[in-house]
Design a protein around this motif. Structure first.
Motif: not given
Length: 197
Positions: A28-56
């Motif tokens: 039941f361990s959390e997925d990797i993005e949840d783990f990263i967001s729990d351990n590191y500070q949000l710095y920025d996001t980049v929006s997809s050119t193809e789908n504005s609702g999808n982000f890096s």
């Protein structure tokens, strides 16, 4: 007899709860993005050119080098594929998540941790981003043998829609200036080629 059965049930529940909190070995361990967001500070996001609702999503690993961050991520969850560390960049692939570790240009002691899902990578990254990282056959298997050719063609037609990773021009090629989101809530979205275009 009843008391013994209750004791066995309680012991079983305690063992189950201990296993759940056991980190990487847990089912039941959390997925990797949840783990990263729990351990590191949000710095920025980049929006997809193809789908504005999808982000890096980019996180900051303060005062941690790439090797230390990679080790921490691997200890939590083993990646499906992992590149070598080269030119201050390392790529780890988890199920449908691509995690790219790069040395921060602002502070060489920090690491930027970028998380992009498979769809974002397929429709935004330039193929040269992966060259030299021993991931070519994996990428071809994942996206199809024509992906590199088709993306290179799309990049020639519209270079501003070809992503070279966060440290290149603050996001997509052709994007100038500083990234638009630093820190704050993960509900805040910004960056990317669609901003101001």
């Amino acid at each position: 007899m009843k008391r013994a059965l209750v004791s066995v049930i309680i012991a079983g529940v305690l063992v189950f709860l201990a296993a759940c909190g056991n980190g990487s070995g847990s089912t039941f361990s959390e997925d990797i993005e949840d783990f990263i967001s729990d351990n590191y500070q949000l710095y920025d996001t980049v929006s997809s050119t193809e789908n504005s609702g999808n982000f890096s999503t980019i996180y900051l690993a303060d005062n941690q080098d790439i090797s230390a961050v990679a080790k921490k991520l691997q200890n939590h969850s083993k990646p499906t594929e992992m590149s070598e560390l080269k030119d201050d960049k390392q790529i780890l692939v988890y199920d449908d998540q691509f995690v790219t570790l790069t040395k921060s240009k602002e502070n060489s002691a920090d690491t930027l941790v970028e998380v992009a899902d498979e769809d974002f990578v397929r429709h935004n990254y330039r193929p040269s981003f992966f060259q030299g990282y021993l991931l070519a056959s994996f990428i071809n298997n994942l996206f199809g043998n024509n992906w590199s050719r088709d993306r290179n063609q799309a990049c020639r037609v519209n270079p501003d829609h070809c992503y070279g990773g966060y440290n290149s021009s603050g996001g997509f090629a052709g994007k100038k200036g500083t990234p638009s989101v630093r820190g704050g809530s993960s509900s805040v979205r910004g960056g990317g080629p669609g901003t101001g275009k």
